[in-house]
Scaffold this motif. Structure first.
Motif, PDB file in Angstrom:
ATOM      1  N   ARG A  88       0.830  -1.207   0.000  1.00 38.28           N
ATOM      2  CA  ARG A  88       0.000   0.000   0.000  1.00 38.28           C
ATOM      3  C   ARG A  88       0.868   1.263   0.000  1.00 38.28           C
ATOM      4  N   THR A  89       1.916   1.262   0.796  1.00 39.91           N
ATOM      5  CA  THR A  89       2.794   2.429   0.867  1.00 39.91           C
ATOM      6  C   THR A  89       3.498   2.671  -0.456  1.00 39.91           C
ATOM      7  N   TRP A  90       4.083   1.617  -1.038  1.00 43.33           N
ATOM      8  CA  TRP A  90       4.811   1.784  -2.295  1.00 43.33           C
ATOM      9  C   TRP A  90       3.870   2.088  -3.450  1.00 43.33           C
ATOM     10  N   TRP A  91       2.694   1.493  -3.468  1.00 45.95           N
ATOM     11  CA  TRP A  91       1.730   1.774  -4.534  1.00 45.95           C
ATOM     12  C   TRP A  91       1.327   3.247  -4.513  1.00 45.95           C
ATOM     13  N   ASN A  92       1.096   3.797  -3.337  1.00 50.61           N
ATOM     14  CA  ASN A  92       0.688   5.192  -3.210  1.00 50.61           C
ATOM     15  C   ASN A  92       1.820   6.169  -3.493  1.00 50.61           C
ATOM     16  N   SER A  93       3.060   5.666  -3.563  1.00 53.78           N
ATOM     17  CA  SER A  93       4.183   6.547  -3.892  1.00 53.78           C
ATOM     18  C   SER A  93       4.244   6.869  -5.383  1.00 53.78           C
ATOM     19  N   HIS A  94       3.546   6.084  -6.218  1.00 51.55           N
ATOM     20  CA  HIS A  94       3.465   6.303  -7.668  1.00 51.55           C
ATOM     21  C   HIS A  94       4.812   6.201  -8.379  1.00 51.55           C
ATOM     22  N   LYS A  95       5.785   5.559  -7.774  1.00 52.72           N
ATOM     23  CA  LYS A  95       7.058   5.367  -8.462  1.00 52.72           C
ATOM     24  C   LYS A  95       6.924   4.226  -9.461  1.00 52.72           C
ATOM     25  N   VAL A  96       7.628   4.342 -10.588  1.00 52.68           N
ATOM     26  CA  VAL A  96       7.559   3.309 -11.615  1.00 52.68           C
ATOM     27  C   VAL A  96       8.942   2.712 -11.823  1.00 52.68           C
ATOM     28  N   HIS A  97       8.944   1.491 -12.350  1.00 51.66           N
ATOM     29  CA  HIS A  97      10.202   0.783 -12.579  1.00 51.66           C
ATOM     30  C   HIS A  97      10.075  -0.057 -13.841  1.00 51.66           C
ATOM     31  N   GLU A  98      11.072   0.050 -14.708  1.00 53.72           N
ATOM     32  CA  GLU A  98      11.089  -0.753 -15.935  1.00 53.72           C
ATOM     33  C   GLU A  98      12.116  -1.854 -15.796  1.00 53.72           C
ATOM     34  N   ARG A  99      11.678  -3.092 -15.985  1.00 54.09           N
ATOM     35  CA  ARG A  99      12.570  -4.241 -15.829  1.00 54.09           C
ATOM     36  C   ARG A  99      13.472  -4.381 -17.053  1.00 54.09           C
ATOM     37  N   THR A 100      14.770  -4.400 -16.818  1.00 60.29           N
ATOM     38  CA  THR A 100      15.730  -4.588 -17.909  1.00 60.29           C
ATOM     39  C   THR A 100      16.772  -5.637 -17.524  1.00 60.29           C
ATOM     40  N   HIS A 101      17.532  -5.352 -16.490  1.00 61.20           N
ATOM     41  CA  HIS A 101      18.544  -6.287 -16.005  1.00 61.20           C
ATOM     42  C   HIS A 101      18.883  -5.875 -14.580  1.00 61.20           C
TER      43      HIS A 101
END
Length: 290
Positions: free
Chosen positions: A212-225
Motif C-alpha cells: 500500500r505504501t509503495w503503490w501510493n508513492s506512484h514510483k515506476v520501474h522498468e525491468r531490464t537487467h
C-alpha cells in the motif's frame, strides 16, 4: 483505475517530490523558510510554460489529455527518468473505451521446451500484471512451485508480498518488492481498464501495508537487467544476475533469465540446487505460496 485520477495523483506526487533546489528556482538556504518541501502549483506552471489554471485543472483531474509538448515540459520540470516519463505519457492519453476481455496468455510450446532445457539457469516467463506464465524446474526450486497454486494465484507480485518464503528468499527484499510495485504501476498506466489488475491491487492493498505504501508513492520501474541477492534453505546464499527479454510475438511476455558468475560460490550453490531437484521433487519450502 480512471486515467484522469491516476494522472492527478501522479502529478501531485511528482510536485511534492521535486524540491525548489532541484528545479533551480530557490537557493538551498532560501528554501528553509518554505512551508512545503515540494514545488507550488504556480512554480510548476511557470517552469512548464503553461498557465496556473491549466496546470491546476490537470492536477485536479479536470483536464486529462495534455499534449505531448506539455508532457515533455512536465517531465523536464520533475526531472523524470525515461520510465517515469513514459508512464506520464500513458496517463495523459485520451480516455479509452473499456477494453474487451482479453484471452488468457499462452506461452508457445517451443518456448516452453526451450526454458525446460535450461537445466543450469533458472528461467521464468511473466505476462500481464506479472502473472507467472511459465517457469523451468530450477526456477521453481529457487523461488516457488507456481504449478501447485490455483491459476489466479500464479502471480509474481502476489507471491512477493503474501508468501513468507518470498520475504526470506531475498536478502534485499524491500528493494525487490519496491521495484515489483513500480513495474505494476508502469503496467497500470498502460492498461487502466484491466479488471484483473484492479482485483490484484485491491487484494494487496488490503493485505500488505508495504504494498500500500509503495503503490501510493506512484514510483515506476522498468525491468531490464539487474542482480538478485538470495538465500535458499537447501544450499545457502546465491547471487544471480538477470536479463529481462521481451519475447517475439507477444510484447507482454517477458523472459527472465538468471545466471551466476562463473566459478563463484553462487554458481556452485546453484549447481547443487539443480542436483537436489527432479520433475517429481522440489524442496518442500519452495513448493507453494500463500
Amino acid at each position: 483505475m480512471a486515467a484522469n485520477t491516476d494522472l492527478s495523483d501522479f502529478l501531485r506526487t511528482c510536485r511534492a517530490n521535486t524540491t525548489p533546489e532541484t528545479a533551480g528556482i530557490v537557493a538551498p538556504d532560501a528554501a528553509a523558510g518554505r512551508r512545503v518541501r515540494g514545488l507550488r502549483r504556480e512554480e510548476v506552471a511557470h517552469l512548464a510554460g503553461v498557465s496556473v489554471d491549466y496546470y491546476t485543472r490537470l492536477e485536479q483531474g479536470r483536464h486529462s489529455t495534455p499534449s505531448d509538448t506539455v508532457v515533455d515540459a512536465l517531465a523536464r520540470v520533475f526531472r523524470l527518468e525515461p520510465a517515469a516519463r513514459a508512464h506520464l505519457a500513458d496517463l495523459a492519453r485520451p480516455a479509452r473505451q473499456r477494453a474487451r476481455q482479453t484471452p488468457p496468455q499462452r506461452v508457445r510450446p517451443a518456448m516452453q521446451q526451450m526454458i525446460a532445457s535450461m537445466t543450469e539457469h533458472p528461467a521464468v516467463i511473466l505476462g500481464r500484471r506479472t502473472d507467472v506464465l511459465a517457469a523451468n524446474l530450477l526456477a521453481r526450486a529457487l523461488l516457488t512451485d507456481w504449478t501447485r497454486l490455483p491459476a489466479r494465484h500464479r502471480n509474481y507480485t502476489r507471491w512477493i508480498f503474501l508468501d513468507p518464503d518470498a520475504h526470506a528468499a531475498f536478502l534485499d527484499w524491500p528493494s525487490v518488492a519496491a521495484d515489483v510495485v513500480g513495474t505494476l504501476r508502469l503496467y497500470a498506466g498502460r492498461n487502466p481498464d484491466d479488471t484483473r489488475l484492479s482485483e490484484l491491487v485491491g487484494e494487496l492493498t488490503i493485505k500488505s501495508p508495504e504494498f500500500r505504501t509503495w503503490w501510493n508513492s506512484h514510483k515506476v520501474h522498468e525491468r531490464t537487467h539487474g542482480t538478485k541477492h538470495m538465500i535458499h534453505p537447501a544450499v545457502g546464499p546465491i547471487t544471480l544476475r538477470y536479463e529481462a527479454l521481451t519475447l517475439p510475438g507477444d510484447e507482454e511476455q517477458t523472459l527472465f533469465l538468471y545466471t551466476a558468475d562463473p566459478g563463484s560460490p553462487s554458481q556452485e550453490n546453484l549447481r547443487l540446487l539443480g542436483l537436489t531437484v527432479s520433475e517429481y521433487q522440489i524442496p518442500a519450502s519452495r513448493r507453494s505460496g500463500n
